[in-house]
Design an enzyme around this catalytic site. Sequence first.
Site, PDB file in Angstrom:
ATOM      1  N   PHE A 189     -45.598  38.742  62.196  1.00 57.35           N
ATOM      2  CA  PHE A 189     -43.895  39.276  62.315  1.00 57.35           C
ATOM      3  C   PHE A 189     -42.703  39.039  61.069  1.00 57.35           C
ATOM      4  O   PHE A 189     -41.662  39.700  60.886  1.00 57.35           O
ATOM      5  CB  PHE A 189     -43.771  38.915  63.451  1.00 57.35           C
ATOM      6  CG  PHE A 189     -44.574  39.397  64.467  1.00 57.35           C
ATOM      7  CD1 PHE A 189     -44.831  39.910  64.849  1.00 57.35           C
ATOM      8  CD2 PHE A 189     -43.893  38.308  65.991  1.00 57.35           C
ATOM      9  CE1 PHE A 189     -45.804  39.989  65.942  1.00 57.35           C
ATOM     10  CE2 PHE A 189     -44.590  38.622  66.765  1.00 57.35           C
ATOM     11  CZ  PHE A 189     -45.499  39.810  67.043  1.00 57.35           C
ATOM     12  N   HIS A 218     -51.445  41.413  64.772  1.00 54.01           N
ATOM     13  CA  HIS A 218     -51.404  39.841  65.844  1.00 54.01           C
ATOM     14  C   HIS A 218     -52.490  39.540  64.677  1.00 54.01           C
ATOM     15  O   HIS A 218     -52.840  38.381  65.437  1.00 54.01           O
ATOM     16  CB  HIS A 218     -51.480  40.338  66.977  1.00 54.01           C
ATOM     17  CG  HIS A 218     -49.571  41.168  67.902  1.00 54.01           C
ATOM     18  ND1 HIS A 218     -49.363  42.071  67.619  1.00 54.01           N
ATOM     19  CD2 HIS A 218     -49.115  39.664  68.015  1.00 54.01           C
ATOM     20  CE1 HIS A 218     -48.630  41.886  68.256  1.00 54.01           C
ATOM     21  NE2 HIS A 218     -48.339  40.828  68.425  1.00 54.01           N
ATOM     22  N   GLU A 228     -35.910  38.050  64.459  1.00 49.80           N
ATOM     23  CA  GLU A 228     -36.917  37.026  63.719  1.00 49.80           C
ATOM     24  C   GLU A 228     -35.724  37.242  62.654  1.00 49.80           C
ATOM     25  O   GLU A 228     -36.209  35.837  61.681  1.00 49.80           O
ATOM     26  CB  GLU A 228     -37.805  37.764  62.796  1.00 49.80           C
ATOM     27  CG  GLU A 228     -39.060  37.399  64.269  1.00 49.80           C
ATOM     28  CD  GLU A 228     -39.481  38.325  65.387  1.00 49.80           C
ATOM     29  OE1 GLU A 228     -38.448  39.364  65.798  1.00 49.80           O
ATOM     30  OE2 GLU A 228     -39.753  37.917  66.168  1.00 49.80           O
ATOM     31  N   PHE A 281     -45.761  35.403  65.165  1.00 50.83           N
ATOM     32  CA  PHE A 281     -47.130  35.688  64.462  1.00 50.83           C
ATOM     33  C   PHE A 281     -46.709  35.828  62.888  1.00 50.83           C
ATOM     34  O   PHE A 281     -45.658  36.695  62.858  1.00 50.83           O
ATOM     35  CB  PHE A 281     -47.750  37.124  65.321  1.00 50.83           C
ATOM     36  CG  PHE A 281     -48.397  36.966  66.448  1.00 50.83           C
ATOM     37  CD1 PHE A 281     -47.856  36.859  67.710  1.00 50.83           C
ATOM     38  CD2 PHE A 281     -49.768  36.863  66.809  1.00 50.83           C
ATOM     39  CE1 PHE A 281     -48.080  36.293  69.144  1.00 50.83           C
ATOM     40  CE2 PHE A 281     -50.119  36.867  68.148  1.00 50.83           C
ATOM     41  CZ  PHE A 281     -49.720  36.566  69.305  1.00 50.83           C
TER      42      PHE A 281
HETATM   43  C1  LIG Z   1     -41.226  41.613  65.859  1.00 48.05           C
HETATM   44  C2  LIG Z   1     -41.846  40.689  66.919  1.00 48.05           C
HETATM   45  N1  LIG Z   1     -40.947  40.073  67.986  1.00 48.05           N
HETATM   46  C3  LIG Z   1     -42.168  39.043  67.985  1.00 48.05           C
HETATM   47  C4  LIG Z   1     -42.742  39.468  69.214  1.00 48.05           C
HETATM   48  C5  LIG Z   1     -44.017  38.533  70.287  1.00 48.05           C
HETATM   49  N2  LIG Z   1     -43.885  39.325  71.413  1.00 48.05           N
HETATM   50  C6  LIG Z   1     -44.555  40.414  72.307  1.00 48.05           C
HETATM   51  S1  LIG Z   1     -43.984  40.931  73.698  1.00 48.05           S
HETATM   52  C7  LIG Z   1     -42.064  39.897  73.682  1.00 48.05           C
HETATM   53  C8  LIG Z   1     -41.521  40.030  74.404  1.00 48.05           C
HETATM   54  C9  LIG Z   1     -40.645  41.250  74.273  1.00 48.05           C
HETATM   55  O1  LIG Z   1     -40.451  41.375  75.438  1.00 48.05           O
HETATM   56  P1  LIG Z   1     -39.309  42.957  76.079  1.00 48.05           P
HETATM   57  O2  LIG Z   1     -38.356  43.866  75.194  1.00 48.05           O
HETATM   58  O3  LIG Z   1     -38.389  42.329  77.625  1.00 48.05           O
HETATM   59  O4  LIG Z   1     -40.735  43.625  76.559  1.00 48.05           O
HETATM   60  P2  LIG Z   1     -41.713  42.859  77.914  1.00 48.05           P
HETATM   61  O5  LIG Z   1     -42.841  42.976  77.347  1.00 48.05           O
HETATM   62  O6  LIG Z   1     -40.914  42.494  79.047  1.00 48.05           O
HETATM   63  O7  LIG Z   1     -42.345  44.198  78.472  1.00 48.05           O
HETATM   64  C10 LIG Z   1     -42.392  39.358  72.154  1.00 48.05           C
HETATM   65  C11 LIG Z   1     -41.173  38.360  72.441  1.00 48.05           C
HETATM   66  C12 LIG Z   1     -43.203  40.787  68.966  1.00 48.05           C
HETATM   67  N3  LIG Z   1     -44.420  41.636  69.570  1.00 48.05           N
HETATM   68  N4  LIG Z   1     -43.136  41.443  67.322  1.00 48.05           N
END
Ligand SMILES: Cc1ncc(C[n+]2csc(CCOP(=O)(O)OP(=O)(O)O)c2C)c(N)n1
Lengths: 345, 345, 326, 326
Positions: free
Chosen positions: D86, D129, D60, D83
């Site tokens: 964030f 969230h 971000e 969201f």
């Molecule tokens: C700071 C932040 N940015 C974006 C999100 C939205 N978000 C939730 S899960 C996710 C993907 C995460 O990917 P990864 O770390 O590979 O974990 P996975 O979901 O594959 O287990 C995102 C972008 C968030 N929760 N927090």
Amino acid sequence: MARKPAAMDDAAQRNSPNDDIGEALRLKLYRMQVELREAEQRAFDLFLQNLVKGTSHLSLGQEAIAAGFGVAMKPGDLSFCTYRGHAHTLARGVPVEKVLGELMQRDNGLMRGKGGSMHLTSVEHGVMGSYAIIGAHLPIACGAAWRAQYKGDKDVSVCFFGDGTTNIGAFHEALNFAVVWKLPVVFVCENNLYMEYTPIGDVTAVEHPAADRASAYGLPRIVIDGNDADEVYRAAMKAFEIARAGNGPSLIECMTYRHSGHSRADPAKYRPEGELEKWKERDPIKIYRERLKQFGVGDDVIEKINAEVMQVVNDATEACKAAPMPSLDILTTDVYADGGWAWRN
Amino acid sequence: MARKPAAMDDAAQRNSPNDDIGEALRLKLYRMQVELREAEQRAFDLFLQNLVKGTSHLSLGQEAIAAGFGVAMKPGDLSFCTYRGHAHTLARGVPVEKVLGELMQRDNGLMRGKGGSMHLTSVEHGVMGSYAIIGAHLPIACGAAWRAQYKGDKDVSVCFFGDGTTNIGAFHEALNFAVVWKLPVVFVCENNLYMEYTPIGDVTAVEHPAADRASAYGLPRIVIDGNDADEVYRAAMKAFEIARAGNGPSLIECMTYRHSGHSRADPAKYRPEGELEKWKERDPIKIYRERLKQFGVGDDVIEKINAEVMQVVNDATEACKAAPMPSLDILTTDVYADGGWAWRN
Amino acid sequence: MAELTYRDAVARGIAQEMERDNDVVFLGEDIGKAGGVFKATVGLYEKFGPLRVRDTPISEQAILGAAMGAAMTGLKPIAEIMFSDFFAVCFDYIANEFPKSRYMTNGQVKCPLVVRTGNGAGSRFGAQHSQSIENWAMMIPGLKVVAPSTPLDVIGLMAAAVRDPDPVIFFEHKSLYATKGEVPDGEIVDTLGTAKIVRPGKDATILALALMVPRALEAAERLKAEHGIDVEVIDLRSLVPLDTQTVLASVARTHRLFTVEENPRLCGWGAELVSIVADEAFYDLDGPPVRITTPHIPLPAADILEDLALPNAERIADRVRRSLEG
Amino acid sequence: MAELTYRDAVARGIAQEMERDNDVVFLGEDIGKAGGVFKATVGLYEKFGPLRVRDTPISEQAILGAAMGAAMTGLKPIAEIMFSDFFAVCFDYIANEFPKSRYMTNGQVKCPLVVRTGNGAGSRFGAQHSQSIENWAMMIPGLKVVAPSTPLDVIGLMAAAVRDPDPVIFFEHKSLYATKGEVPDGEIVDTLGTAKIVRPGKDATILALALMVPRALEAAERLKAEHGIDVEVIDLRSLVPLDTQTVLASVARTHRLFTVEENPRLCGWGAELVSIVADEAFYDLDGPPVRITTPHIPLPAADILEDLALPNAERIADRVRRSLEG
Ligand SMILES: Cc1ncc(C[n+]2csc(CCOP(=O)(O)OP(=O)(O)O)c2C)c(N)n1
Ligand SMILES: Cc1ncc(C[n+]2csc(CCOP(=O)(O)OP(=O)(O)O)c2C)c(N)n1
Ligand SMILES: [Mg+2]
Ligand SMILES: [Mg+2]
């Protein structure tokens, strides 16, 4: 591994016809370093006279980096500096008066006193700002480089920061982002061995805080002697070539040392005995003066440059002393693009 | 380079008397994986019945990681999970009912519905929370490990996160911090090839988003097969040994794949054709069932475990369906330590 | 009894608590060997050693995250964020982690820590090192928020903050570090959530915080001397918990309310206080409640501009007088 | 004229501006190929291609920093923060960089960008969230802050935001994405800083924003039907610039003020509005101005708890009636 152009390994060869720097450039690099030195030395003197107010962060001892990059940059290239940004600002051709004026909070300052020493900016010279929150400007430099890429402009964004900055999150995000988007941005870490007062080695997992992280972004490891303006210049030119060819970012770690404290408030008592003295022997201006002599430049030429620079700094000082304080009505100007600050009707 | 215990290179050797896992542990690892699978499968079914509300993020296909670590952890060791934390929570012995209850927002849920599926926490089981802001819990895990180091406690903090998390600033800050302070923390990257919907390779400068950054913190590069519970268990044990001996953190990248969408809202249309099918052949439970057979475990034993797990999940489901909704007065409890929410007198 | 600077009071307050409780640990950038960039923590490293007073990398997220993890599991960390402006680089911990963990976990997770930080203007540091951001913390449910104005309050409220079982944001004002005050010997422990009437008066109530307290007091003296107006000055000291009883009782006596805020205007604590009083003491008020604030602008670096931006005694007195006379 | 969801209005608003101006670019996590996690940006990637609609890593700070650098040098970026919660991981750009660069540089640096984000509760996502954080932006000098409540306003205000030369924070409400409204064909451009009287009335003024607008309207209908109370409902739409004239004029007619905020109470925009009205229209008020807010707590995940936390039509109507009768 420090990247040293093979041809430069001994002084003798430097006098060879293969000399890649050339006399004109060499004199320019020297003059630039002297100007940065004298302007900042003057800022310090003016601080002692209570004429420079607020804080200020000098780059005394680190001039070769600002000069090497400043001379290598073309008009249109963009600089993103830190609070320790006087030298980088001057190195893009910003008049000494404008910088000292800002430090003295005069109306002739770059931002008429509104920004102060930590935020020197001169958009007309490509100095897109000095940023005082550690790490913030690395992503910003990516954005400027993104614009160049998107528009097909050929300028490069150059982002200067310290060793301590490599441990903050924005460093990591910017490096990854720049590589994934293949942006024409050059990240320049000035490793002066300290964050504010704490030795960088005490708080960093690797020896070279920038270069030892390069591989985490698929970049080559580059450490150079940041006190040798020629070496800096060469590294800059090489990185610019990569960037302008569309081959993405570079990360360059320049080893150097600051002669003064972190800021005007700092007597720098944390230095181990002898450390400063050792580095003063490697003073970039001293090194470069010797270089000039090796290349046969006479004392008269050197002294003439010194005198000319001193004249510039003296004139700037006088102009600043004579300049008025900013008018009070600028307190509320330029918050918004309409020139004012109205948040309501 | 993936770190593979030499003795494990072919199936034949696994049957040797040198078997380092042993039957009891092996059955435990199997049972655990089945429990995680069935509990989450049930969560999905309950969602389709509109009984699981809010969002939820399943780890279907990634069970070997939670199981391998869960079984390797000792009581007192601490887990720090993400929103995709059901499996890691269950793997510490938290009853299925407590987890399903939270997903169903019932009064018998782990947090009585106040936290929801993304924040599963059971301090009594060492599950110190599930964190829904990417990256936030890596520094928090460092803090828990710092306490262990400071107090001379021998527990290890284990922090699970995804491949996408390696590109956020907090990842970088935490890794450097943990190494510099030599903290007993183990960082476990579950590389399931995707952030939400975007392939990790599209947005990452290196092939292995965690392991290829390890050297930036002076750590060894570790990539393991995250679908093989034995391999996970061995990597966990080795990292815990390092941590408990006072030799600092580890960073382990586990290659895996999620069978379901990112969250309940995601039909996962972004997958290339055949990718899911290919990974389903490497389903950790399938792999492990074959492993059991190689080691001579009979179908009857396996079916018995399956049935027992199913019974647990069925019982939990019934208990949750019968459980009341939380009482409305908990809306304002436990904001502050006094149990209430008063911000004024 | 000794005269102490606000700066030295910080170190004394921390030392008092570290002596009392071995679980109190302290971390931040340059806080240890160097004694802090404001020299507010000099001597702690020497006294408590490198395991309890830890210099960190420039990693504000790691600092606050580590403080939280330690607090959750049994320590009582004090974390320094050098300038409060830097809350912006670690705001997730302030806004989303510390204050929500107890609630989200239905009381399972505790987070007893203190974040202390240099807040406020007056040092000519410019827009990114001079902000007054108490409202960034006040607006977040689950935090406690303190901002002392005297050396004595620094020690007492620091002790209260460290002993508090909830996350406390402790704002030290950079322009007060050099100010002095009398401080008794021995242990000092104050109470969060208690405002102080620092000057009783009958014609109007002025609410102030931190650097604005001495300025409000000076304004009060001027109003008395020059116009015979007798204002009551209340040092709020703590924004959460908020001592609304002391405020409402004062307004019930004086019938007029003024707030003096250093933070830029919008959504400052003054707005909250005015809205509480306007709602709950509407019929006590004899005239409009008035907020005196820094204009809603970034702060300039130049001294003459910065001085113009912040409320000072003259502006406060003038505004109160005009309002009472009008 | 077509009926459009609020969700589709987002994509249409962005598309309108991207078609108009090649310098408008769009970046964020999963916004491109996947069409956004709220499906609010479906089709943009296909229409404008990967150079103008760029998927980013989960970074971000890089997203907002890059948007700023691009804005400074000639592009008009729209950045998505998935969201609004964030904002806490990239708050330095929101609080210290975007809004201060023009001022600090005495007007040299411009920052014409839009940050759009999913704000607000109702999806049972829990405390990290679901927040409503308009005040995090409103409190920062130098930003503009918009929060539309209808598909039509989404398009018009998006256009105004993209064309604005200053940084604009654009709050989309997650619980409104599925709502529908009539939208005329052709280009739609609205004006920042203009509130809308969405229901005229004479007995009281209710100020609302985003999801609270339909709830305030429903409360107004109830009050009319059940108690003959005729309230005026104003959709603020834009918090900065703030249309105080429309608010003050309304209060001058109705003599009573209520604010309905989704954000937790302390230092919300309601406090700011109440303090403006209390100061400038004190003698217009026939009774205390009242704030109706979410309690000052983190948000719970469970539906019955979340529903209890947010102001709804019943609570609003009840509070207004009690206040007007009392
Ligand atoms: C700071 C932040 N940015 C974006 C999100 C939205 N978000 C939730 S899960 C996710 C993907 C995460 O990917 P990864 O770390 O590979 O974990 P996975 O979901 O594959 O287990 C995102 C972008 C968030 N929760 N927090
Ligand atoms: C986010 C943030 N944290 C801390 C600071 C305070 N600070 C200013 S300069 C500095 C040291 C920076 O060290 P380095 O990056 O090595 O640069 P140098 O000053 O040596 O040029 C620190 C910690 C800051 N400005 N921003
Ligand atoms: Mg340094
Ligand atoms: Mg993933």
